[in-house]
Design a protein around this motif. Structure first.
Motif, mmCIF file in Angstrom:
data_model
loop_
_atom_site.group_PDB
_atom_site.id
_atom_site.type_symbol
_atom_site.label_atom_id
_atom_site.label_comp_id
_atom_site.label_asym_id
_atom_site.label_seq_id
_atom_site.Cartn_x
_atom_site.Cartn_y
_atom_site.Cartn_z
ATOM 1 N N LEU A 271 47.789 39.979 38.648
ATOM 2 C CA LEU A 271 48.238 40.702 39.837
ATOM 3 C C LEU A 271 47.039 41.399 40.454
ATOM 4 O O LEU A 271 46.046 41.659 39.777
ATOM 5 C CB LEU A 271 49.246 41.794 39.471
ATOM 6 C CG LEU A 271 50.669 41.429 39.156
ATOM 7 C CD1 LEU A 271 51.411 42.669 38.677
ATOM 8 C CD2 LEU A 271 51.358 40.856 40.375
ATOM 9 N N ILE A 272 47.159 41.738 41.696
ATOM 10 C CA ILE A 272 46.184 42.604 42.347
ATOM 11 C C ILE A 272 46.846 43.961 42.531
ATOM 12 O O ILE A 272 47.970 44.050 43.019
ATOM 13 C CB ILE A 272 45.745 42.051 43.723
ATOM 14 C CG1 ILE A 272 44.985 40.748 43.569
ATOM 15 C CG2 ILE A 272 44.911 43.089 44.484
ATOM 16 C CD1 ILE A 272 43.642 40.868 42.863
ATOM 17 N N LEU A 273 46.178 44.998 42.083
ATOM 18 C CA LEU A 273 46.645 46.353 42.339
ATOM 19 C C LEU A 273 45.718 46.984 43.367
ATOM 20 O O LEU A 273 44.499 46.979 43.192
ATOM 21 C CB LEU A 273 46.637 47.197 41.061
ATOM 22 C CG LEU A 273 47.638 46.826 39.984
ATOM 23 C CD1 LEU A 273 47.506 47.774 38.794
ATOM 24 C CD2 LEU A 273 49.071 46.840 40.508
ATOM 25 N N LYS A 274 46.307 47.498 44.436
ATOM 26 C CA LYS A 274 45.550 48.237 45.433
ATOM 27 C C LYS A 274 45.784 49.708 45.149
ATOM 28 O O LYS A 274 46.938 50.155 45.083
ATOM 29 C CB LYS A 274 46.014 47.886 46.844
ATOM 30 C CG LYS A 274 45.794 46.433 47.206
ATOM 31 C CD LYS A 274 46.345 46.152 48.586
ATOM 32 C CE LYS A 274 46.278 44.681 48.920
ATOM 33 N NZ LYS A 274 46.863 44.404 50.254
ATOM 34 N N VAL A 275 44.702 50.448 44.966
ATOM 35 C CA VAL A 275 44.793 51.861 44.598
ATOM 36 C C VAL A 275 44.185 52.701 45.716
ATOM 37 O O VAL A 275 43.020 52.514 46.082
ATOM 38 C CB VAL A 275 44.050 52.136 43.271
ATOM 39 C CG1 VAL A 275 44.182 53.597 42.867
ATOM 40 C CG2 VAL A 275 44.547 51.207 42.162
ATOM 41 N N LEU A 276 44.983 53.597 46.245
ATOM 42 C CA LEU A 276 44.498 54.527 47.265
ATOM 43 C C LEU A 276 43.744 55.639 46.554
ATOM 44 O O LEU A 276 44.274 56.278 45.640
ATOM 45 C CB LEU A 276 45.670 55.099 48.058
ATOM 46 C CG LEU A 276 45.356 55.978 49.244
ATOM 47 C CD1 LEU A 276 44.525 55.243 50.290
ATOM 48 C CD2 LEU A 276 46.646 56.479 49.870
ATOM 49 N N ARG A 277 42.501 55.839 46.939
ATOM 50 C CA ARG A 277 41.662 56.843 46.281
ATOM 51 C C ARG A 277 42.199 58.246 46.581
ATOM 52 O O ARG A 277 42.449 58.591 47.727
ATOM 53 C CB ARG A 277 40.229 56.733 46.768
ATOM 54 C CG ARG A 277 39.528 55.458 46.350
ATOM 55 C CD ARG A 277 38.142 55.432 46.983
ATOM 56 N NE ARG A 277 37.437 54.215 46.734
ATOM 57 C CZ ARG A 277 36.407 54.097 45.887
ATOM 58 N NH1 ARG A 277 35.987 55.135 45.218
ATOM 59 N NH2 ARG A 277 35.816 52.935 45.725
ATOM 60 N N LEU A 278 42.344 59.036 45.549
ATOM 61 C CA LEU A 278 42.840 60.401 45.698
ATOM 62 C C LEU A 278 41.904 61.221 46.578
ATOM 63 O O LEU A 278 42.347 61.989 47.430
ATOM 64 C CB LEU A 278 43.001 61.056 44.323
ATOM 65 C CG LEU A 278 43.625 62.442 44.308
ATOM 66 C CD1 LEU A 278 45.012 62.423 44.942
ATOM 67 C CD2 LEU A 278 43.708 62.958 42.886
#
Length: 194
Positions: A49-56
């Protein structure tokens, strides 16, 4: 800067309220100022899977930075007249673009609209096999995306890059200049999204 493996796991743990996901990070696929994408494999799964993580930090810093820009714009307009109104307009447009980029719910909705109304409805006339990965918002800072196996445009030979660029331009021209009542346009077109 690219996140280190430890900080990526820490992000996932924070998003999961102290629980680490049952997944192994295989590879960082891309990183930008607001988010990064990682290829992961869940325990026992054969499909990545690809996880897109929004930077805190992007959430924390942008609010402060736009408040500063607003104050600058107000000061310039107040002390120098309307000639700085364009600067205020640029600040407002920039804020709206950043807010769109930070909203995974909006991104998933746009992807679904493009998949349904733009690419699938025009597949025959475009004569291309077009697919848009299925995306699911798991958290306001985390989106899971179906892994699209392939290669980067930059990794293609110059001849294949030209052919790919021509195909992409044909697709986008068909979408933008259609006679349809509604035009679906994603302004975030860049090689990573193709």
């Amino acid at each position: 800067r690219e996140p280190e493996r430890e900080s990526m796991y820490r992000d996932l743990e924070t998003i999961g309220h102290g629980k680490l996901p049952q997944a192994y990070i295989e590879e960082l696929k891309g990183a930008a100022s607001m988010k990064y994408a990682i290829k992961v494999r869940a325990n026992g799964s054969r499909e990545p899977l690809i996880l897109k993580v929004l930077r805190l930090e992007s959430l924390m810093h942008t609010a402060v930075e736009f408040n500063q820009l607003d104050a600058m714009a107000e000061y310039l307009v107040k002390n120098n007249g309307k000639k700085y109104g364009i600067f205020r307009s640029i600040v407002n447009a920039s804020r709206q673009a950043v807010e769109r980029e930070q909203n995974f719910y909006n991104e998933a909705k746009m992807s679904e609209a493009l998949k349904t109304f733009a690419y699938q409805n025009n597949r025959d006339s475009l004569k291309n096999n077009i697919s848009v990965p299925i995306e699911t918002v798991l958290h306001e800072r985390l989106m899971a995306s179906q892994y699209a196996n392939g290669t980067s445009i930059e990794a293609l030979s110059p001849e294949d890059q030209t052919a790919a660029a021509k195909t992409i331009l044909e697709i986008e021209a068909k979408l933008l200049f259609s006679d349809a009542d509604t035009i679906y346009f994603d302004p975030d077109r860049h090689p990573g999204n193709y």
